[in-house]
Design a protein around this motif. Structure first.
Motif, PDB file in Angstrom:
ATOM      1  N   PRO A 167       0.632  -1.457  -0.358  1.00 21.72           N
ATOM      2  CA  PRO A 167      -0.554  -0.049  -0.064  1.00 21.72           C
ATOM      3  C   PRO A 167       0.847   1.176  -0.048  1.00 21.72           C
ATOM      4  CG  PRO A 167      -0.693  -1.233   1.503  1.00 21.72           C
ATOM      5  CD  PRO A 167       0.878  -2.296   1.180  1.00 21.72           C
ATOM      6  N   GLU A 168       2.451   1.013   0.675  1.00 23.87           N
ATOM      7  CA  GLU A 168       3.076   2.102   0.436  1.00 23.87           C
ATOM      8  C   GLU A 168       3.135   2.930  -1.071  1.00 23.87           C
ATOM      9  OE1 GLU A 168       3.980  -0.309   2.009  1.00 23.87           O
ATOM     10  OE2 GLU A 168       3.057  -0.312   4.187  1.00 23.87           O
ATOM     11  N   LEU A 169       2.979   1.798  -2.110  1.00 23.19           N
ATOM     12  CA  LEU A 169       3.554   2.617  -3.780  1.00 23.19           C
ATOM     13  C   LEU A 169       2.031   3.732  -3.980  1.00 23.19           C
ATOM     14  CD1 LEU A 169       5.722   1.787  -5.228  1.00 23.19           C
ATOM     15  CD2 LEU A 169       3.997   0.769  -6.904  1.00 23.19           C
ATOM     16  N   ILE A 170       1.280   3.770  -3.031  1.00 26.49           N
ATOM     17  CA  ILE A 170      -0.537   3.889  -3.683  1.00 26.49           C
ATOM     18  C   ILE A 170      -0.317   5.496  -4.117  1.00 26.49           C
ATOM     19  CG2 ILE A 170      -2.615   4.597  -3.401  1.00 26.49           C
ATOM     20  CD1 ILE A 170      -2.967   2.147  -1.996  1.00 26.49           C
ATOM     21  N   PRO A 171       0.526   6.157  -2.886  1.00 24.41           N
ATOM     22  CA  PRO A 171       1.256   7.836  -2.613  1.00 24.41           C
ATOM     23  C   PRO A 171       2.036   8.418  -4.497  1.00 24.41           C
ATOM     24  CG  PRO A 171       1.372   7.573  -0.801  1.00 24.41           C
ATOM     25  CD  PRO A 171       1.199   5.676  -1.292  1.00 24.41           C
ATOM     26  N   GLU A 172       2.638   7.017  -4.670  1.00 24.75           N
ATOM     27  CA  GLU A 172       3.517   6.962  -6.017  1.00 24.75           C
ATOM     28  C   GLU A 172       2.477   7.284  -7.029  1.00 24.75           C
ATOM     29  OE1 GLU A 172       6.926   5.059  -6.962  1.00 24.75           O
ATOM     30  OE2 GLU A 172       7.718   4.873  -4.432  1.00 24.75           O
ATOM     31  N   LEU A 173       1.315   6.175  -7.385  1.00 26.10           N
ATOM     32  CA  LEU A 173       0.758   6.196  -7.863  1.00 26.10           C
ATOM     33  C   LEU A 173      -0.278   7.522  -8.062  1.00 26.10           C
ATOM     34  CD1 LEU A 173      -0.395   2.767  -7.235  1.00 26.10           C
ATOM     35  CD2 LEU A 173       0.683   2.827  -8.316  1.00 26.10           C
ATOM     36  N   ILE A 174      -0.848   7.830  -6.835  1.00 26.28           N
ATOM     37  CA  ILE A 174      -1.685   9.268  -7.331  1.00 26.28           C
ATOM     38  C   ILE A 174      -0.354  10.250  -8.134  1.00 26.28           C
ATOM     39  CG2 ILE A 174      -2.274  10.799  -5.714  1.00 26.28           C
ATOM     40  CD1 ILE A 174      -3.361   8.910  -3.552  1.00 26.28           C
ATOM     41  N   ALA A 175       1.054  10.191  -7.061  1.00 28.22           N
ATOM     42  CA  ALA A 175       1.638  11.531  -7.856  1.00 28.22           C
ATOM     43  C   ALA A 175       1.866  11.396  -9.496  1.00 28.22           C
ATOM     44  CB  ALA A 175       3.285  11.543  -7.614  1.00 28.22           C
ATOM     45  N   GLN A 176       1.631   9.873 -10.105  1.00 27.23           N
ATOM     46  CA  GLN A 176       1.317  10.051 -11.436  1.00 27.23           C
ATOM     47  C   GLN A 176       0.420  10.562 -12.576  1.00 27.23           C
ATOM     48  OE1 GLN A 176       4.302   9.839 -13.852  1.00 27.23           O
ATOM     49  NE2 GLN A 176       5.622   9.314 -11.667  1.00 27.23           N
ATOM     50  N   TRP A 177      -1.129  10.359 -11.248  1.00 27.82           N
ATOM     51  CA  TRP A 177      -1.939  11.022 -11.696  1.00 27.82           C
ATOM     52  C   TRP A 177      -2.328  11.800 -11.576  1.00 27.82           C
ATOM     53  CZ3 TRP A 177      -6.244  12.100  -7.891  1.00 27.82           C
ATOM     54  CH2 TRP A 177      -7.072  12.476  -8.620  1.00 27.82           C
ATOM     55  N   ARG A 178      -1.985  12.703 -11.133  1.00 30.46           N
ATOM     56  CA  ARG A 178      -2.396  13.989 -10.632  1.00 30.46           C
ATOM     57  C   ARG A 178      -1.288  14.815 -11.661  1.00 30.46           C
ATOM     58  NH1 ARG A 178      -4.603  15.473  -6.276  1.00 30.46           N
ATOM     59  NH2 ARG A 178      -3.997  14.069  -4.519  1.00 30.46           N
ATOM     60  N   ARG A 179       0.421  13.902 -12.183  1.00 29.40           N
ATOM     61  CA  ARG A 179       0.693  14.698 -14.141  1.00 29.40           C
ATOM     62  C   ARG A 179      -0.319  13.914 -15.366  1.00 29.40           C
ATOM     63  NH1 ARG A 179       5.960  12.024 -13.994  1.00 29.40           N
ATOM     64  NH2 ARG A 179       6.503  13.381 -15.448  1.00 29.40           N
ATOM     65  N   GLY A 180      -1.246  13.652 -14.508  1.00 31.05           N
ATOM     66  CA  GLY A 180      -2.489  13.464 -15.537  1.00 31.05           C
ATOM     67  C   GLY A 180      -2.388  12.253 -16.717  1.00 31.05           C
ATOM     68  N   TYR A 181      -1.415  11.398 -15.849  1.00 32.50           N
ATOM     69  CA  TYR A 181      -2.429   9.844 -16.337  1.00 32.50           C
ATOM     70  C   TYR A 181      -3.738   9.382 -16.153  1.00 32.50           C
ATOM     71  CZ  TYR A 181       2.603   9.823 -17.831  1.00 32.50           C
ATOM     72  OH  TYR A 181       3.543  10.319 -18.711  1.00 32.50           O
ATOM     73  N   ASP A 182      -4.105   8.118 -16.613  1.00 35.73           N
ATOM     74  CA  ASP A 182      -5.606   8.227 -15.778  1.00 35.73           C
ATOM     75  C   ASP A 182      -5.108   6.586 -15.868  1.00 35.73           C
ATOM     76  OD1 ASP A 182      -7.512  10.001 -17.824  1.00 35.73           O
ATOM     77  OD2 ASP A 182      -6.361   9.903 -18.857  1.00 35.73           O
ATOM     78  N   MET A 183      -4.272   5.783 -16.520  1.00 29.98           N
ATOM     79  CA  MET A 183      -3.706   5.112 -16.221  1.00 29.98           C
ATOM     80  C   MET A 183      -2.284   4.348 -15.459  1.00 29.98           C
ATOM     81  SD  MET A 183      -5.243   1.161 -16.252  1.00 29.98           S
ATOM     82  CE  MET A 183      -6.069   1.658 -17.147  1.00 29.98           C
ATOM     83  N   VAL A 184      -2.482   4.441 -14.515  1.00 27.05           N
ATOM     84  CA  VAL A 184      -1.138   4.310 -13.207  1.00 27.05           C
ATOM     85  C   VAL A 184      -1.259   2.659 -13.024  1.00 27.05           C
ATOM     86  CG1 VAL A 184       0.309   4.910 -11.885  1.00 27.05           C
ATOM     87  CG2 VAL A 184      -1.525   6.125 -12.559  1.00 27.05           C
ATOM     88  N   ASN A 185       0.453   1.531 -13.437  1.00 27.24           N
ATOM     89  CA  ASN A 185       0.495   0.422 -13.531  1.00 27.24           C
ATOM     90  C   ASN A 185       1.473  -0.098 -12.588  1.00 27.24           C
ATOM     91  OD1 ASN A 185      -1.606  -0.858 -14.986  1.00 27.24           O
ATOM     92  ND2 ASN A 185      -0.157  -0.074 -17.188  1.00 27.24           N
ATOM     93  N   ALA A 186       1.039  -0.229 -11.324  1.00 24.14           N
ATOM     94  CA  ALA A 186       2.114  -0.625 -11.192  1.00 24.14           C
ATOM     95  C   ALA A 186       2.948  -2.134 -11.653  1.00 24.14           C
ATOM     96  CB  ALA A 186       1.623  -1.092  -9.369  1.00 24.14           C
ATOM     97  N   ARG A 187       4.105  -1.353 -11.400  1.00 23.22           N
ATOM     98  CA  ARG A 187       4.552  -3.588 -12.380  1.00 23.22           C
ATOM     99  C   ARG A 187       5.853  -3.389 -11.596  1.00 23.22           C
ATOM    100  NH1 ARG A 187       7.714  -1.500 -17.959  1.00 23.22           N
ATOM    101  NH2 ARG A 187       5.871  -2.316 -19.222  1.00 23.22           N
ATOM    102  N   ARG A 188       5.650  -5.247 -11.735  1.00 21.82           N
ATOM    103  CA  ARG A 188       6.592  -5.715 -10.498  1.00 21.82           C
ATOM    104  C   ARG A 188       8.059  -6.151 -11.095  1.00 21.82           C
ATOM    105  NH1 ARG A 188       2.612 -10.617 -11.266  1.00 21.82           N
ATOM    106  NH2 ARG A 188       0.830  -9.580 -10.582  1.00 21.82           N
ATOM    107  N   ARG A 189       9.415  -5.401  -9.955  1.00 25.54           N
ATOM    108  CA  ARG A 189      10.309  -5.706 -10.344  1.00 25.54           C
ATOM    109  C   ARG A 189      10.499  -7.118 -10.157  1.00 25.54           C
ATOM    110  NH1 ARG A 189      12.810  -0.174  -8.339  1.00 25.54           N
ATOM    111  NH2 ARG A 189      11.516  -0.544  -6.676  1.00 25.54           N
TER     112      ARG A 189
END
Ligand code: UDP
Ligand code: MG
Length: 326
Positions: A112-134
């Motif tokens: 769940p700690e990754l969610i703020p990063e997803l939000i940050a990308q969304w605020r930059r205008g992306y509609d779909m922010v995928n978390a990609r497994r490293r």
């Protein structure tokens, strides 16, 4: 100054972010999940979480209810029985009110700690922010290989370019959620649906952890069926294969016939050929049965779609207290 056009009336205050958590027999780990989620989001945005109980049999619903009674952010959506993860996610998306929606597993494999990063990308205008497994900790070599082969196959058959190493953990904008909600097919392969809608997409890398508790519900048999779902939902390539295999066999048959005729004319006909006859008959029989099966896969899906059943039934929906009536 001209009068402002009033915003459309909304029945309740809307959180910025809805987190959708499908859960099937996750009672053991849910408390821990909620703690980590709440800590990760804190007061960064206004948020709610919708716990979707997918017909659990181990008291998961009771844990959810308890969470809802102690935390105003938590809401509970309980389905009438187990419908499977893909449908549970759909149900969650249907009931999410946020301007952005995050889909995340309950077993803490997605941090769940990754969610703020997803939000940050969304605020930059992306509609779909995928978390990609490293990395994929706790997964066997066989699972990694088969998963890889499946993505390759999907791409090769031209069905859909599925982003590799992404699961269902992702953020969708309101526009993307509404798009996904328009696809109401019975046989849903959510990864495909997410890829199908398009819109600006980006990726955030993360390390996939092991399950915190409980066991994965994905047996190889279920994974195989999920792969079939993915292929048959997005391409008719297997049906086309029948055409080309049929064509190739027909051409070979003509060549063989010519050879047989010429041979008979030149050296007579000493009634041989039983083995070759059996080989051809069995081969053709096998190919025909196989493609009957392929056609059956598609026909079965047409059958299911024509029934037009609802995707899921809701037992009870208790939204989070964040959505207070105005
Ligand atoms: N899940 C669900 N319904 C099901 C099976 C699974 O809602 O019928 C949920 C499960 O509780 C978990 C998520 O889907 O939150 C992922 O399931 P799992 O961990 O078994 O899959 P994996 O991580 O192995 O892909
Ligand atoms: Mg898991």
């Amino acid at each position: 100054m001209p009068d402002m056009i009033p915003l459309p009336e909304r029945p309740f205050r809307q959180p910025t972010l809805s987190v959708v958590v499908p859960a099937f027999n996750e009672a053991a780990g849910l408390d821990r999940f909620h703690q980590r989620l709440a800590a990760a989001l804190a007061d960064s945005v206004s948020w709610e979480v919708i716990y979707v109980d997918d017909g659990s049999t181990d008291g998961t619903l009771a844990v959810m209810e308890a969470l809802r009674s102690t935390d105003c952010h938590a809401g509970v959506l309980s389905l009438s029985r187990n419908f499977g993860k893909e449908t549970a996610i759909t149900a969650g998306l249907d009931h999410a009110a946020g301007d952005a929606v995050v889909v995340i597993d309950a077993d803490l494999q997605d941090p769940p700690e990754l969610i703020p990063e997803l939000i940050a990308q969304w605020r930059r205008g992306y509609d779909m922010v995928n978390a990609r497994r490293r990395s994929r900790a706790g997964e066997t070599w066989l699972k990694r290989r088969t998963a890889h082969a499946f993505y390759r196959l999907m791409q090769r058959t031209g069905a859909l370019k599925l982003p590799e190493d992404t699961g269902d953990f992702r953020l969708l904008s309101r526009r993307a959620v509404d798009a996904v909600r328009q696809l109401r097919e019975q046989h849903r392969f959510m990864k495909g649906v997410f890829a199908w809608i398009g819109y600006p997409t980006t990726f955030v890398p993360y390390d996939r952890a092991c399950r915190s508790s409980g066991v994965s519900k994905w047996t190889y048999w279920r994974l195989w069926n999920l792969a079939l779902e993915g292929i048959t939902s997005f391409t008719v390539m297997p049906l086309k294969c029948a055409t080309y295999v049929g064509l190739a066999v027909a051409v070979l048959a003509v060549i063989y016939a010519v050879q047989v005729i010429v041979k008979t004319l030149i050296i007579g006909n000493p009634v041989a050929g039983y083995p070759s006859l059996m080989t051809v008959v069995l081969f053709l029989g096998g190919v025909q049965l196989m493609f009957l099966g392929v056609i059956g896969e598609y026909l079965g899906r047409v059958f299911d779609e024509t029934k037009q059943r609802p995707l899921y039934l809701v037992q009870r929906f208790e939204p989070s207290a964040v959505r207070v009536a105005r």
